[in-house]
Design an enzyme around this catalytic site. Structure first.
Site, PDB file in Angstrom:
ATOM      1  N   ASP A  77      40.238  49.590  39.458  1.00  0.00           N
ATOM      2  CA  ASP A  77      40.219  48.522  40.451  1.00  0.00           C
ATOM      3  C   ASP A  77      38.762  48.256  40.814  1.00  0.00           C
ATOM      4  OD1 ASP A  77      41.922  46.867  42.236  1.00  0.00           O
ATOM      5  OD2 ASP A  77      40.852  47.956  43.818  1.00  0.00           O
ATOM      6  N   ASN A  85      32.899  37.199  45.101  1.00  0.00           N
ATOM      7  CA  ASN A  85      33.382  35.817  45.145  1.00  0.00           C
ATOM      8  C   ASN A  85      32.928  35.104  46.414  1.00  0.00           C
ATOM      9  OD1 ASN A  85      34.735  35.744  42.681  1.00  0.00           O
ATOM     10  ND2 ASN A  85      36.653  36.449  43.556  1.00  0.00           N
ATOM     11  N   HIS A  90      32.732  32.036  42.853  1.00  0.00           N
ATOM     12  CA  HIS A  90      33.734  32.497  41.889  1.00  0.00           C
ATOM     13  C   HIS A  90      33.188  32.630  40.476  1.00  0.00           C
ATOM     14  CE1 HIS A  90      37.242  32.763  44.480  1.00  0.00           C
ATOM     15  NE2 HIS A  90      36.707  31.740  45.148  1.00  0.00           N
ATOM     16  N   ASP A  94      33.844  35.797  38.240  1.00  0.00           N
ATOM     17  CA  ASP A  94      34.345  35.719  36.865  1.00  0.00           C
ATOM     18  C   ASP A  94      33.438  36.499  35.918  1.00  0.00           C
ATOM     19  OD1 ASP A  94      36.387  34.119  37.773  1.00  0.00           O
ATOM     20  OD2 ASP A  94      35.610  32.260  36.875  1.00  0.00           O
ATOM     21  N   ASP A 120      41.711  41.934  40.318  1.00  0.00           N
ATOM     22  CA  ASP A 120      40.635  42.869  39.968  1.00  0.00           C
ATOM     23  C   ASP A 120      41.180  44.196  39.448  1.00  0.00           C
ATOM     24  OD1 ASP A 120      41.705  43.871  42.308  1.00  0.00           O
ATOM     25  OD2 ASP A 120      39.787  44.131  43.321  1.00  0.00           O
ATOM     26  N   ARG A 140      32.961  58.508  30.223  1.00  0.00           N
ATOM     27  CA  ARG A 140      32.322  57.481  29.383  1.00  0.00           C
ATOM     28  C   ARG A 140      32.485  56.105  30.018  1.00  0.00           C
ATOM     29  NH1 ARG A 140      34.434  58.844  24.430  1.00  0.00           N
ATOM     30  NH2 ARG A 140      36.169  57.385  24.623  1.00  0.00           N
TER      31      ARG A 140
END
Length: 181
Positions: A77, A85, A90, A94, A120, A140
């Site tokens: 998340d 945003n 936005h 993106d 997200d 990783r």
């Protein structure tokens, strides 16, 4: 050269019409295959979407049961997408989602499946991966995210004989929630 009969002309016309119809059918089949493929891809990130994710879980669960393969799931998340945003727009949000997707692609193994589950939230299905290999992949992934300046919280769970991959996904999500606290 012999003169063509009306029957010969009709046969040639029918053959030409058949070829034309076959070409149209081939083109329609290609469009349908492309539409089906696109229906399984998140257009922003290029990762699998939630529909593809659920299909992959079902397929892999069958493999796990049949061949006794291990599997694990990582839930991810983003920590500050809404903030990104709200402050930078936005387009910046993106770009953050796309950067995250790139990190996932680089950090996981070729046969694993990364998906954008919505907003997200991302999921990673680690096929043929027992719980003891997950910490390496998580490390990783965290390193790749940090290098790309992506703040995210992760939770993971390994499939057990007592729980299917859907339950494993829920357990990974609960681990994610616990990690956020």
């Amino acid at each position: 050269m012999p003169e063509e009969t009306p029957i010969t002309e009709q046969v040639q016309q029918l053959q030409a019409e058949l070829r034309r119809m076959q070409q149209e059918l081939d083109a329609a089949n290609k469009r349908a295959a492309l539409a089906e493929e696109l229906a399984l891809i998140d257009p922003l990130t290029g990762l699998a979407n939630r529909r593809a994710w659920e299909q992959a879980l079902a397929r892999e669960e069958q493999r796990c049961r049949r061949a006794q393969h291990p599997a694990a799931i990582i839930c991810l998340d983003l920590d500050r997408l809404k903030e990104q945003n709200d402050t930078a727009g936005h387009a910046a949000g993106d770009e953050l989602l796309q950067r995250t997707a790139d990190c996932l692609r680089r950090a996981i193994r070729a046969h694993d499946i990364a998906a954008r589950l919505g907003g997200d939230e991302f999921g990673i299905l680690l096929v043929e991966c027992a719980g003891d290999c997950v910490p390496q992949i998580v490390a990783r992934l965290k390193s790749a995210l940090q290098t790309a300046s992506v703040a995210a919280t992760l939770g993971w769970a390994a499939r057990t004989n007592d729980a299917d991959l859907h339950a494993t996904w829920m357990a990974a999500d609960q681990a994610l929630i616990a990690a956020k606290k």
